[in-house]
Write a protein that holds these residues in place. Structure first.
Motif, PDB file in Angstrom:
ATOM      1  N   VAL A   1     101.587  68.148  98.424  1.00 27.80           N
ATOM      2  CA  VAL A   1     101.941  66.996  99.252  1.00 27.80           C
ATOM      3  C   VAL A   1     103.034  66.220  98.531  1.00 27.80           C
ATOM      4  N   TYR A   2     104.097  65.852  99.290  1.00 31.75           N
ATOM      5  CA  TYR A   2     105.247  65.166  98.700  1.00 31.75           C
ATOM      6  C   TYR A   2     105.469  63.825  99.395  1.00 31.75           C
ATOM      7  N   LYS A   3     105.994  62.873  98.611  1.00 32.40           N
ATOM      8  CA  LYS A   3     106.442  61.623  99.202  1.00 32.40           C
ATOM      9  C   LYS A   3     107.887  61.791  99.644  1.00 32.40           C
ATOM     10  N   GLY A   4     108.219  61.191 100.797  1.00 33.77           N
ATOM     11  CA  GLY A   4     109.587  61.263 101.285  1.00 33.77           C
ATOM     12  C   GLY A   4     109.986  59.957 101.927  1.00 33.77           C
ATOM     13  N   GLN A   5     111.285  59.863 102.219  1.00 35.33           N
ATOM     14  CA  GLN A   5     111.791  58.672 102.900  1.00 35.33           C
ATOM     15  C   GLN A   5     112.823  59.107 103.927  1.00 35.33           C
ATOM     16  N   LEU A   6     112.546  58.732 105.196  1.00 37.71           N
ATOM     17  CA  LEU A   6     113.449  59.096 106.281  1.00 37.71           C
ATOM     18  C   LEU A   6     114.728  58.273 106.199  1.00 37.71           C
ATOM     19  N   HIS A   7     115.689  58.652 106.983  1.00 35.53           N
ATOM     20  CA  HIS A   7     117.004  58.001 106.944  1.00 35.53           C
ATOM     21  C   HIS A   7     116.906  56.508 107.222  1.00 35.53           C
TER      22      HIS A   7
ATOM     23  N   ALA B   1     104.596  61.007 104.026  1.00 33.03           N
ATOM     24  CA  ALA B   1     103.936  61.990 103.162  1.00 33.03           C
ATOM     25  C   ALA B   1     104.035  63.337 103.866  1.00 33.03           C
ATOM     26  N   VAL B   2     104.514  64.343 103.146  1.00 32.91           N
ATOM     27  CA  VAL B   2     104.751  65.666 103.725  1.00 32.91           C
ATOM     28  C   VAL B   2     103.745  66.651 103.141  1.00 32.91           C
ATOM     29  N   LYS B   3     102.897  67.216 103.995  1.00 31.25           N
ATOM     30  CA  LYS B   3     101.984  68.264 103.534  1.00 31.25           C
ATOM     31  C   LYS B   3     102.655  69.606 103.831  1.00 31.25           C
ATOM     32  N   ARG B   4     103.008  70.308 102.763  1.00 34.53           N
ATOM     33  CA  ARG B   4     103.752  71.562 102.874  1.00 34.53           C
ATOM     34  C   ARG B   4     102.776  72.720 102.731  1.00 34.53           C
ATOM     35  N   LEU B   5     102.481  73.395 103.818  1.00 37.30           N
ATOM     36  CA  LEU B   5     101.491  74.465 103.769  1.00 37.30           C
ATOM     37  C   LEU B   5     102.049  75.657 103.011  1.00 37.30           C
ATOM     38  N   SER B   6     101.307  76.053 101.976  1.00 32.66           N
ATOM     39  CA  SER B   6     101.785  77.149 101.130  1.00 32.66           C
ATOM     40  C   SER B   6     101.731  78.471 101.892  1.00 32.66           C
ATOM     41  N   ILE B   7     102.463  79.444 101.394  1.00 27.94           N
ATOM     42  CA  ILE B   7     102.534  80.755 102.046  1.00 27.94           C
ATOM     43  C   ILE B   7     101.171  81.399 102.110  1.00 27.94           C
TER      44      ILE B   7
ATOM     45  N   ILE C   1     103.801  65.896 108.751  1.00 27.55           N
ATOM     46  CA  ILE C   1     104.394  64.655 108.246  1.00 27.55           C
ATOM     47  C   ILE C   1     103.483  63.496 108.656  1.00 27.55           C
ATOM     48  N   TYR C   2     102.934  62.784 107.645  1.00 26.17           N
ATOM     49  CA  TYR C   2     102.006  61.681 107.869  1.00 26.17           C
ATOM     50  C   TYR C   2     102.637  60.352 107.464  1.00 26.17           C
ATOM     51  N   GLU C   3     101.970  59.248 107.878  1.00 29.68           N
ATOM     52  CA  GLU C   3     102.314  57.948 107.311  1.00 29.68           C
ATOM     53  C   GLU C   3     102.008  57.998 105.808  1.00 29.68           C
ATOM     54  N   TYR C   4     102.815  57.323 105.027  1.00 25.79           N
ATOM     55  CA  TYR C   4     102.616  57.305 103.581  1.00 25.79           C
ATOM     56  C   TYR C   4     101.633  56.204 103.201  1.00 25.79           C
TER      57      TYR C   4
ATOM     58  N   SER D   1      88.466  63.290  98.573  1.00 25.13           N
ATOM     59  CA  SER D   1      89.900  63.569  98.545  1.00 25.13           C
ATOM     60  C   SER D   1      90.527  63.548  99.926  1.00 25.13           C
ATOM     61  N   ASN D   2      89.713  63.603 100.975  1.00 20.33           N
ATOM     62  CA  ASN D   2      90.228  63.533 102.342  1.00 20.33           C
ATOM     63  C   ASN D   2      90.133  62.124 102.915  1.00 20.33           C
ATOM     64  N   VAL D   3      89.877  61.135 102.060  1.00 17.85           N
ATOM     65  CA  VAL D   3      89.933  59.733 102.455  1.00 17.85           C
ATOM     66  C   VAL D   3      91.072  59.095 101.663  1.00 17.85           C
ATOM     67  N   LEU D   4      92.118  58.650 102.368  1.00 17.52           N
ATOM     68  CA  LEU D   4      93.268  58.039 101.721  1.00 17.52           C
ATOM     69  C   LEU D   4      93.175  56.518 101.829  1.00 17.52           C
ATOM     70  N   LEU D   5      93.837  55.820 100.906  1.00 25.14           N
ATOM     71  CA  LEU D   5      93.761  54.358 100.854  1.00 25.14           C
ATOM     72  C   LEU D   5      95.152  53.762 101.035  1.00 25.14           C
ATOM     73  N   ASP D   6      95.250  52.753 101.926  1.00 27.01           N
ATOM     74  CA  ASP D   6      96.548  52.110 102.126  1.00 27.01           C
ATOM     75  C   ASP D   6      96.756  51.025 101.067  1.00 27.01           C
ATOM     76  N   ALA D   7      97.801  50.235 101.225  1.00 29.14           N
ATOM     77  CA  ALA D   7      98.146  49.233 100.213  1.00 29.14           C
ATOM     78  C   ALA D   7      97.060  48.179 100.044  1.00 29.14           C
ATOM     79  N   SER D   8      96.270  47.936 101.096  1.00 28.28           N
ATOM     80  CA  SER D   8      95.190  46.945 101.029  1.00 28.28           C
ATOM     81  C   SER D   8      93.844  47.588 100.733  1.00 28.28           C
TER      82      SER D   8
END
Length: 835
Positions: free
Chosen positions: A531-537, A543-549, A588-591, A643-650
């Motif tokens: 999983v990678y962090k990204g920033q759109l234009h 957050a990008v989950k890149r499914l492996s081969i 592609i998810y919300e970060y 690990s399948n529960v993510l936490l936002d800034a708050s």
């Protein structure tokens, strides 16, 4: 000699052991001693002597005869206990029921205390209704001179009346026990208040109202739309009486063998309970007060309590009124509302504004006018400038009009049910509504036409866009080993058919956003790939989950995740922004800046105090309730874990990873699969062993997660020194030893609410019980979490706590990212062949 000894022993036993007294009646010549019982003719109820707690005090009471749980429903001498087992219950020569110590002279402890009706033969009988009756000569209703139903304790049984006798002014009502071990009269009561023009039911703490059930509305009590005896309408019937003799309510049971009761407990809560013969326990399907809006006058005068509103304790002012403190309350406690300054409501063109779906305001000081419809009711109210509101209500004497002249108290909003309150407001408030109606009448047709045109144009443009995207994908995927044209065509058609609203990103956009999947942008690695962090234009973080081969998430899982998450909208579910299927599959998810819950409860423990942990647990529960009950689809997640529960800034939790989720029909309860997928340590026994999954499978996973949040340890942690195979076994051992708080994360120190943590441990053990049938639903879990009371049922033995019983058969542990994934998140996707 041996025969003689045996005979002597037999006679000695007869002297020591008294035979059981098992008839249904007492007579003047045959009293009831401590140790003997009366059993009703149909073997439904039993009357005898009993004790509670360690005091040794003895009481005469009635309980269900055949139920495994001894449930006392009536107590004769609740405030006058016997101190030993020499008590005798008899019908004396004057026709009184008398409880006394045996011996000469007899010491009277309690009696039926009735006026003598003259000579005759008196007897007492326990009925199949649970009523204990004293009658003269031969039993019949007209020959009854005293009955236990006229002196209820804490339990309201079928055919029993809660009553106000208008002739004798006698009030028959429920009174709580002092404690679960002391049946003496407690501080709470459930009774009629007849001081106003219409009778109302209340729960009182002493003389202070706690909950107001309100007046009768023709179907039920208006303050409790869910106040029914059974969830199945034709099983029971609720009745109300208001005539020259009495005001009363009672209910009857139409289904033989159904045991149901209404109880006022020692903490001031009322519950409607049904006996569940399968789980051998009482199931609660209604509890009150349920939440802060059920509490009497929670928001003060001229206000409405909305249970969905999160701020101001759910309180909001009624139309035409404003916050009494002007929003500047020094205590941050909502103190009620007052009429807006300058409002003219006396012969100045005022009228009425509808407030629908609300509880009838406290009618203690309201006026009742019979046989008035709503038009006449409004006219009647307008004649008096002090009349602030009106409403039509159905009662036993017919439809009539209620008008209010003092403060409107104890108004609350219902999601279903409730009545329309007509609130007197000035002309300016009415003008706002008229303007809205005119605008809607004029603009609505125009807006509908414009929207239809926009939709048609959008569909045409979308169709062209899809054709261009499909052609572009063919070019990009030409010659690729990991993607082919038929896959992309088939996939885009499937997504279009499901009307998903997610965006299809190009590979170039994602590559640019992640700086070509730079190592510095990598957030972690799970079972399906990195999983990678990204920033759109435009600057939006993603957050990008890149499914492996080699990912085990195939076409179906990938399709599931897109379709499911795109249709689910909830503050505790992660939001899917889009996908990419050019060259490889990506989601592609919300970060969410605070990453996964596992990072905090297993690594950075000190960051999470108890209040944050509790809020996270309740947030996850709310998300699961939405998946199981409230969304348009009924979703079984099948892989709920830290690990399948993510936490936002708050630090608000959001459930993610729906690749293995399944959609259920609204009437579907469970399903069986031969391909069991999930994570070791979180899978329920019926799913791991038999491939059988349901909402109760997710409840099991939630229970494991809740215990991990409390303890800061993984369920798969080693507890060899304590002879426990896992965290569940460790917690169960401490529970049985009466030391559950020993499992609490040491990093919390003593900075937590002991009762709240104990309740959470209790709930966690209820969730991980081996039998799916007796696990609570997520709705019940959320209710227990937010209800400051210990859950009523004790947990039974959990699953997977003994080494000898843990046997998954042939388990293939697969991780798409190999050892690296296991080291990063300690996650293993297990595939078990179900039987």
């Amino acid at each position: 000699m041996d025969a003689g000894n045996n005979l002597l022993l037999y006679f000695l036993l007869l002297l020591v052991i008294r035979p059981c007294f098992c008839i249904d009646s007492l007579t003047q010549s045959q009293p009831l001693k401590d140790g003997d019982f009366l059993i009703s003719q149909g073997e439904v109820f039993q009357l005898g002597f009993f004790s509670r707690g360690k005091s040794g005090n003895r009481y005469v009471g009635v309980w269900y005869y055949k139920l495994s749980e001894k449930t006392v429903v009536w107590v004769a001498n609740r405030d006058h206990p016997l101190t030993n087992t020499s008590g005798v219950l008899s019908v004396d020569t004057t026709g009184q029921l008398a409880l006394s110590y045996s011996g000469t002279p007899q010491v009277l402890i309690w009696s039926s205390d009735i006026l003598s009706t003259g000579g005759g033969n008196y007897s007492a009988k326990i009925l199949d209704t649970g009523n204990f009756v004293l009658f003269k000569d031969q039993y019949s209703e007209k020959n009854t001179v005293w009955q236990g139903f006229d002196h209820p304790t804490d339990t309201f049984l079928p055919y029993m009346k809660l009553q106000w006798n208008k002739r004798t002014r006698e009030n028959k009502f429920l009174t709580s026990w002092k404690s679960p071990e002391n049946p003496a009269s407690g501080q709470y009561s459930f009774r009629f208040n007849v001081t106003g023009s219409v009778p109302q039911l209340y729960i009182y703490d002493g003389v202070t109202p706690v909950l107001r059930a309100g007046p009768w509305n023709g179907i039920t009590f208006s303050g409790l739309p869910e106040y029914t005896v059974s969830p199945v309408n034709d099983v029971t019937n609720l009745f109300y009486i208001d005539n020259n003799e009495e005001v009363a309510t009672y209910y009857i049971v139409n289904t033989p063998g159904l045991f149901t009761r209404f109880v006022l407990n020692d903490e001031g809560f009322t519950e409607r309970l049904n006996w569940n013969p399968e789980s051998q326990k009482w199931d609660a399907f209604w509890t009150g007060p349920d939440g802060q809006c059920d509490k009497y006058a929670h928001c003060g005068a001229f206000s409405n309590c909305n249970p969905v509103k999160l701020s101001d304790q759910g309180c909001e002012c009624l139309p035409g009124y404003q916050d009494r403190s002007g929003g500047k309350s020094p205590t941050n406690i909502f103190g009620g509302c007052v009429r807006k300054p300058g409002a003219l409501v006396c012969n100045n063109g005022e009228g009425f504004k509808e407030v629908p779906g609300v509880k009838v305001p406290d009618a203690t000081k309201a006026r009742w006018q019979s046989d008035l419809g709503i038009k006449a009711c409004k006219e009647f109210c307008l004649k008096d400038c002090s009349c602030s509101a009106c409403m039509t209500v159905n009662i036993t004497s017919g439809k009539g009009c209620l008008t209010w002249y003092a403060d409107l108290i104890d108004v609350r909003e219902f999601s279903q049910g409730g009545q329309v309150l007509y609130l007197r407001v000035d002309s300016s408030e009415l003008a706002k509504d008229r303007t809205k109606r005119v605008l809607l009448k004029v603009l609505l047709p125009v807006l509908v036409t414009i929207i239809l045109i926009i939709v048609l144009i959008s569909r045409l443009l979308l169709k062209k866009k899809k054709i261009r995207a499909k052609n572009k994908n063919r070019e990009l995927s030409h010659g690729s080993e990991n993607s082919d044209i038929s896959f992309m065509e088939r996939y885009q058609d499937a997504l279009a058919a499901n009307d998903t609203e997610v965006h299809c990103f190009s590979a170039n956009t994602i590559i640019a956003a992640t700086e070509n999947f730079s190592i510095s942008k990598k957030l972690g690695e799970g079972g399906f790939g990195p999983v990678y962090k990204g920033q759109l234009h435009g600057g939006q973080d993603i957050a990008v989950k890149r499914l492996s081969i080699t990912s085990t998430q195939g076409i179906e899982e990938f399709r599931n995740e897109i379709i499911l998450i795109a249709k689910l909208q909830h503050r505790n579910l992660v939001r899917l922004l889009g996908y990419c299927i050019q060259q490889e599959k990506m989601l592609i998810y919300e970060y969410l800046p605070n990453r996964g819950l596992d990072h905090f409860i297993f690594a950075k423990k000190s960051v999470l105090n108890w209040r944050t942990r509790f809020d996270i647990a309740t947030g996850i529960a709310r998300g699961m309730i939405y998946l199981h009950h409230d969304s348009r689809l009924r979703i079984i997640h099948r892989d709920l874990k830290a690990s399948n529960v993510l936490l936002d800034a708050s630090m608000n939790p959001k459930i993610s990873d729906f690749g293995m989720a399944r959609i259920f029909g609204s009437d579907q309860n469970e399903e069986t699969t031969k391909r069991v997928v999930g994570t070791y340590g979180y899978m329920s026994p019926e799913y791991a062993m038999e491939g059988l999954f349901s909402i109760k499978s997710d409840v099991f996973s939630y229970g494991v997660l809740l215990l991990e949040i409390i303890s800061g340890r993984k369920n798969t942690s080693s507890f060899d020194a304590e002879n426990s195979i896992n965290l569940i076994g460790h917690v169960w051992d401490r529970w049985l030893q009466g030391k559950p708080l020993e499992i609490v994360d040491a990093s919390l120190g003593e900075s937590y609410d002991v009762s709240e943590v104990s309740r959470c441990i209790h709930i966690g053990l209820l969730c991980v019980q081996e039998s799916a049938a007796i696990r609570p639903t997520m709705s019940e879990v959320a209710s227990m979490l937010c209800n400051e009371r210990t859950p009523s049922s004790a947990p039974e033995q959990p699953a997977f706590i003994n080494r000898a019983t843990v046997n998954f058969g042939s388990v293939k542990s697969c991780s798409s990212s190999g050892i690296a994934a296991t080291k990063t998140n300690s996650v293993t996707v297990s595939i078990v062949e179900g039987r």
